[in-house]
Write a protein that holds these residues in place. Structure first.
Motif, PDB file in Angstrom:
ATOM      1  N   GLU A  64      13.361  -3.075   3.299  1.00 27.81           N
ATOM      2  CA  GLU A  64      14.700  -2.198   3.750  1.00 27.81           C
ATOM      3  C   GLU A  64      14.572  -0.746   3.310  1.00 27.81           C
ATOM      4  N   PRO A  65      14.341   0.014   4.445  1.00 22.84           N
ATOM      5  CA  PRO A  65      14.607   1.501   4.163  1.00 22.84           C
ATOM      6  C   PRO A  65      14.863   2.221   2.935  1.00 22.84           C
ATOM      7  N   ILE A  66      13.858   3.083   2.681  1.00 27.35           N
ATOM      8  CA  ILE A  66      14.201   4.064   1.049  1.00 27.35           C
ATOM      9  C   ILE A  66      15.363   4.989   1.317  1.00 27.35           C
ATOM     10  N   GLU A  67      16.710   4.789   0.990  1.00 28.76           N
ATOM     11  CA  GLU A  67      17.772   5.479   0.765  1.00 28.76           C
ATOM     12  C   GLU A  67      17.351   7.034   0.232  1.00 28.76           C
ATOM     13  N   LYS A  68      16.799   7.193  -0.878  1.00 28.61           N
ATOM     14  CA  LYS A  68      16.464   8.626  -1.631  1.00 28.61           C
ATOM     15  C   LYS A  68      15.582   9.000  -0.996  1.00 28.61           C
ATOM     16  N   GLN A  69      15.289  10.086  -1.500  1.00 28.00           N
ATOM     17  CA  GLN A  69      14.006  11.023  -0.916  1.00 28.00           C
ATOM     18  C   GLN A  69      13.370  11.117  -1.679  1.00 28.00           C
ATOM     19  N   TRP A  70      12.240  11.439  -1.454  1.00 32.24           N
ATOM     20  CA  TRP A  70      10.719  10.854  -1.920  1.00 32.24           C
ATOM     21  C   TRP A  70       9.649  11.361  -1.252  1.00 32.24           C
ATOM     22  N   ALA A  71       8.929  12.148  -2.315  1.00 33.90           N
ATOM     23  CA  ALA A  71       7.969  12.787  -1.959  1.00 33.90           C
ATOM     24  C   ALA A  71       6.106  12.662  -1.093  1.00 33.90           C
ATOM     25  N   TYR A  72       5.962  11.544  -2.231  1.00 37.03           N
ATOM     26  CA  TYR A  72       4.856  10.720  -1.990  1.00 37.03           C
ATOM     27  C   TYR A  72       5.560   9.019  -2.768  1.00 37.03           C
ATOM     28  N   LEU A  73       3.483   8.587  -2.518  1.00 34.88           N
ATOM     29  CA  LEU A  73       4.560   7.062  -3.111  1.00 34.88           C
ATOM     30  C   LEU A  73       2.807   6.587  -3.285  1.00 34.88           C
ATOM     31  N   THR A  74       2.380   5.604  -4.750  1.00 38.16           N
ATOM     32  CA  THR A  74       1.263   4.795  -4.512  1.00 38.16           C
ATOM     33  C   THR A  74       2.071   4.245  -4.242  1.00 38.16           C
ATOM     34  N   ILE A  75      -0.061   2.467  -4.253  1.00 40.78           N
ATOM     35  CA  ILE A  75      -0.065   1.605  -4.209  1.00 40.78           C
ATOM     36  C   ILE A  75      -0.086   1.232  -5.460  1.00 40.78           C
ATOM     37  N   ASP A  76      -0.043  -0.247  -5.519  1.00 43.00           N
ATOM     38  CA  ASP A  76      -0.278  -0.975  -7.107  1.00 43.00           C
ATOM     39  C   ASP A  76      -0.310   0.171  -7.990  1.00 43.00           C
ATOM     40  N   ASP A  77       0.310   1.246  -8.231  1.00 41.93           N
ATOM     41  CA  ASP A  77       0.133   2.063  -9.232  1.00 41.93           C
ATOM     42  C   ASP A  77      -1.126   2.750  -9.549  1.00 41.93           C
ATOM     43  N   GLY A  78      -1.516   2.487  -8.535  1.00 41.17           N
ATOM     44  CA  GLY A  78      -3.619   3.798  -8.419  1.00 41.17           C
ATOM     45  C   GLY A  78      -3.696   5.154  -8.479  1.00 41.17           C
ATOM     46  N   PRO A  79      -3.904   5.708  -8.020  1.00 41.13           N
ATOM     47  CA  PRO A  79      -3.899   7.507  -8.034  1.00 41.13           C
ATOM     48  C   PRO A  79      -3.919   7.903  -7.305  1.00 41.13           C
ATOM     49  N   THR A  80      -3.912   6.816  -6.592  1.00 42.04           N
ATOM     50  CA  THR A  80      -4.172   7.978  -4.541  1.00 42.04           C
ATOM     51  C   THR A  80      -2.840   8.439  -4.677  1.00 42.04           C
ATOM     52  N   LYS A  81      -1.891   9.247  -4.047  1.00 39.83           N
ATOM     53  CA  LYS A  81      -0.898   9.904  -3.901  1.00 39.83           C
ATOM     54  C   LYS A  81      -0.567   9.966  -2.251  1.00 39.83           C
ATOM     55  N   TYR A  82      -0.167   9.523  -1.552  1.00 38.39           N
ATOM     56  CA  TYR A  82      -0.015   8.856  -0.011  1.00 38.39           C
ATOM     57  C   TYR A  82       1.434   9.674   0.008  1.00 38.39           C
ATOM     58  N   ARG A  83       1.550  10.398   1.175  1.00 37.90           N
ATOM     59  CA  ARG A  83       2.036  11.011   1.793  1.00 37.90           C
ATOM     60  C   ARG A  83       2.887  10.905   3.301  1.00 37.90           C
ATOM     61  N   MET A  84       4.123  10.612   3.052  1.00 40.70           N
ATOM     62  CA  MET A  84       4.116  10.760   4.995  1.00 40.70           C
ATOM     63  C   MET A  84       3.983  11.338   5.702  1.00 40.70           C
ATOM     64  N   ARG A  85       3.686  10.601   6.885  1.00 39.52           N
ATOM     65  CA  ARG A  85       3.043  11.059   8.448  1.00 39.52           C
ATOM     66  C   ARG A  85       4.996  11.003   9.287  1.00 39.52           C
ATOM     67  N   THR A  86       4.536   9.612   9.239  1.00 35.07           N
ATOM     68  CA  THR A  86       6.080   9.581   9.835  1.00 35.07           C
ATOM     69  C   THR A  86       6.432   7.715  10.400  1.00 35.07           C
ATOM     70  N   THR A  87       7.389   7.650  10.523  1.00 37.57           N
ATOM     71  CA  THR A  87       7.691   6.064   9.716  1.00 37.57           C
ATOM     72  C   THR A  87       9.049   5.716  11.486  1.00 37.57           C
ATOM     73  N   THR A  88       9.275   4.211  11.274  1.00 42.02           N
ATOM     74  CA  THR A  88       9.926   3.711  12.501  1.00 42.02           C
ATOM     75  C   THR A  88      10.847   2.849  11.439  1.00 42.02           C
ATOM     76  N   VAL A  89      11.595   2.720  12.488  1.00 41.72           N
ATOM     77  CA  VAL A  89      12.598   1.448  11.766  1.00 41.72           C
ATOM     78  C   VAL A  89      13.126   0.880  13.128  1.00 41.72           C
ATOM     79  N   PRO A  90      12.284  -0.448  13.052  1.00 41.39           N
ATOM     80  CA  PRO A  90      12.249  -1.460  14.094  1.00 41.39           C
ATOM     81  C   PRO A  90      13.580  -2.610  13.635  1.00 41.39           C
TER      82      PRO A  90
END
Length: 105
Positions: A64-90
């Motif tokens: 599902e697409p994220i409806e809320k605004q977000w700044a960064y994400l983490t994967i499996d509660d890891g310490p690395t933060k990831y910022r969005m570069r681009t998104t597609t909705v096929p």
């Protein structure tokens, strides 16, 4: 395709500069959490997509697409933060191209 990684989306809206203490007050707030598929992007594909070789680029696929605004994400509660570069909705899933956050805390 297996959705076997927990993806947590955070916002930094509550962060603000306090001139009395010369510090940043507030913190990050979790806005969404869902399971997703995570794939590393190879060097040749990174050059084609971004124009240069960039470390830490991943493709996140979620249902599902994220409806809320977000700044960064983490994967499996890891310490690395990831910022969005681009998104597609096929038609079926949402794909988010993210890169490691460099220089921001």
């Amino acid at each position: 395709m297996r959705f076997d990684h927990e993806i947590n989306f955070y916002t930094e809206e509550s962060k603000h500069y306090n001139p009395l203490t010369s510090q940043t007050d507030g913190g990050s707030k979790l806005v969404a959490s869902m399971m997703g598929n995570v794939t590393d992007v190879g060097a040749d594909r990174t050059v084609r997509l971004l124009g240069s070789i960039t470390q830490g680029v991943k493709i996140i696929r979620i249902v599902e697409p994220i409806e809320k605004q977000w700044a960064y994400l983490t994967i499996d509660d890891g310490p690395t933060k990831y910022r969005m570069r681009t998104t597609t909705v096929p038609l079926k899933n949402v794909s988010i191209l993210v890169g490691e956050d460099v220089g921001k805390t």
